[in-house]
Design an enzyme around this catalytic site. Sequence first.
Site, PDB file in Angstrom:
ATOM      1  N   CYS A 216       0.835  -1.202   0.000  1.00 52.38           N
ATOM      2  CA  CYS A 216       0.000   0.000   0.000  1.00 52.38           C
ATOM      3  C   CYS A 216       0.872   1.255   0.000  1.00 52.38           C
ATOM      4  O   CYS A 216       0.630   2.203  -0.767  1.00 52.38           O
ATOM      5  CB  CYS A 216      -0.932  -0.021   1.218  1.00 52.38           C
ATOM      6  N   CYS A 217       1.913   1.275   0.859  1.00 56.05           N
ATOM      7  CA  CYS A 217       2.803   2.441   0.892  1.00 56.05           C
ATOM      8  C   CYS A 217       3.503   2.636  -0.453  1.00 56.05           C
ATOM      9  O   CYS A 217       3.708   3.775  -0.892  1.00 56.05           O
ATOM     10  CB  CYS A 217       3.861   2.277   1.986  1.00 56.05           C
TER      11      CYS A 217
ATOM     12  N   CYS B 208      -0.840   8.722   7.116  1.00 53.31           N
ATOM     13  CA  CYS B 208      -2.214   8.416   6.717  1.00 53.31           C
ATOM     14  C   CYS B 208      -3.078   8.146   7.959  1.00 53.31           C
ATOM     15  O   CYS B 208      -2.610   7.602   8.958  1.00 53.31           O
ATOM     16  CB  CYS B 208      -2.234   7.181   5.827  1.00 53.31           C
TER      17      CYS B 208
ATOM     18  N   CYS C  32      -3.257   4.660   9.664  1.00 51.60           N
ATOM     19  CA  CYS C  32      -1.949   4.126  10.070  1.00 51.60           C
ATOM     20  C   CYS C  32      -1.243   5.045  11.063  1.00 51.60           C
ATOM     21  O   CYS C  32      -0.035   4.917  11.271  1.00 51.60           O
ATOM     22  CB  CYS C  32      -1.069   3.909   8.850  1.00 51.60           C
TER      23      CYS C  32
ATOM     24  N   CYS D  67       7.998   4.247   5.395  1.00 50.75           N
ATOM     25  CA  CYS D  67       7.071   3.898   4.325  1.00 50.75           C
ATOM     26  C   CYS D  67       7.802   3.469   3.063  1.00 50.75           C
ATOM     27  O   CYS D  67       7.198   3.004   2.117  1.00 50.75           O
ATOM     28  CB  CYS D  67       6.186   5.096   3.990  1.00 50.75           C
TER      29      CYS D  67
HETATM   30 FE1  SF4 Z   1      -1.368   2.781   2.931  1.00 52.39          FE
HETATM   31 FE2  SF4 Z   1      -1.102   3.167   5.568  1.00 52.39          FE
HETATM   32 FE3  SF4 Z   1       1.036   3.358   3.924  1.00 52.39          FE
HETATM   33 FE4  SF4 Z   1      -0.912   5.218   3.919  1.00 52.39          FE
HETATM   34  S1  SF4 Z   1       0.526   4.738   5.593  1.00 52.39           S
HETATM   35  S2  SF4 Z   1       0.059   4.352   2.140  1.00 52.39           S
HETATM   36  S3  SF4 Z   1      -2.764   3.935   4.213  1.00 52.39           S
HETATM   37  S4  SF4 Z   1      -0.188   1.512   4.394  1.00 52.39           S
END
Ligand code: SF4
Length: 265
Positions: free
Chosen positions: A148-149, A231, A234, A259
């Site tokens: 996701c990151c 985010c 998170c 990240c």
């Molecule tokens: Fe995804 Fe969380 Fe990374 Fe944001 S911080 S990009 S929601 S995993």
Amino acid sequence: MLPKQYSIIFTKGYGLISTGSGSTYLKNRMRGDMNKTELKKILQGKSAEDSLEKLATLFPGQILFTTSFGIEDQVVTHLISERKLPIEIVTIDTGRLFPETYDVFNRTIKKYDLKIKVYFPDHEPVEKMVTEKGPFSFYYSKENRLECCRIRKVLPLNRALKDKKVWISGIRADQSESRAMMDWLEYDEDKDIFKYYPLFSWTYGQVKDFVKEANIPYNLLHDKNYISIGCQPCTRAVNPGDDFRAGRWWWESDSRKECGFHIKQ
Ligand code: SF4
């Protein structure tokens, strides 16, 4: 002008390279193969804002600052804006940010009459990931979280950094053990880019005091014990004395909570 007590004076011992008659030579070297040691010598002993100005002069059109509107980033934005330095300011909108982050984004562009360029993730991998794994896949495994990151942050960042030579970031040494191991100026071989951290030696207290004295807009979540803000799903508030990154990806045990921006992929 930064108040004297907040100016970053780096370790002395190197003479500054003349930028007078030798400026053409220097600029040619910058465009070519100037290395980290040479650039460190040029910046050594300069304050944060003087270093930013020097870098903007040496790398016109190739210098970029990434902000996520955290309190350190707000100081850097202030330094750039006060001197009207030709440094592009960009942010990554992951699509999962706090309303408070958009609020400080808005207050910042209004106060400084700024344009901050926004990079969004590519919609196709986001759609695929969320369709296949749901909206909270990052809670289920570290692999999912890094996916996701990567999709929401790292890939848009790579687009922003394309063809740049200097990347400015608000990292401070005492934010985490892994950041303490970094240097105030680094060279990323993979990206072929210098990374400069103007607030590297600042403490959190110095940052907060400076923001207050200079009346810099900041994310109101900082007043609710959020220190490092990313985010919404998170990030959570921390307890007094907790590690700076304790509120990020708190369900993971790995102390290297990044990240992917500042670690090698
Ligand atoms: Fe995804 Fe969380 Fe990374 Fe944001 S911080 S990009 S929601 S995993």
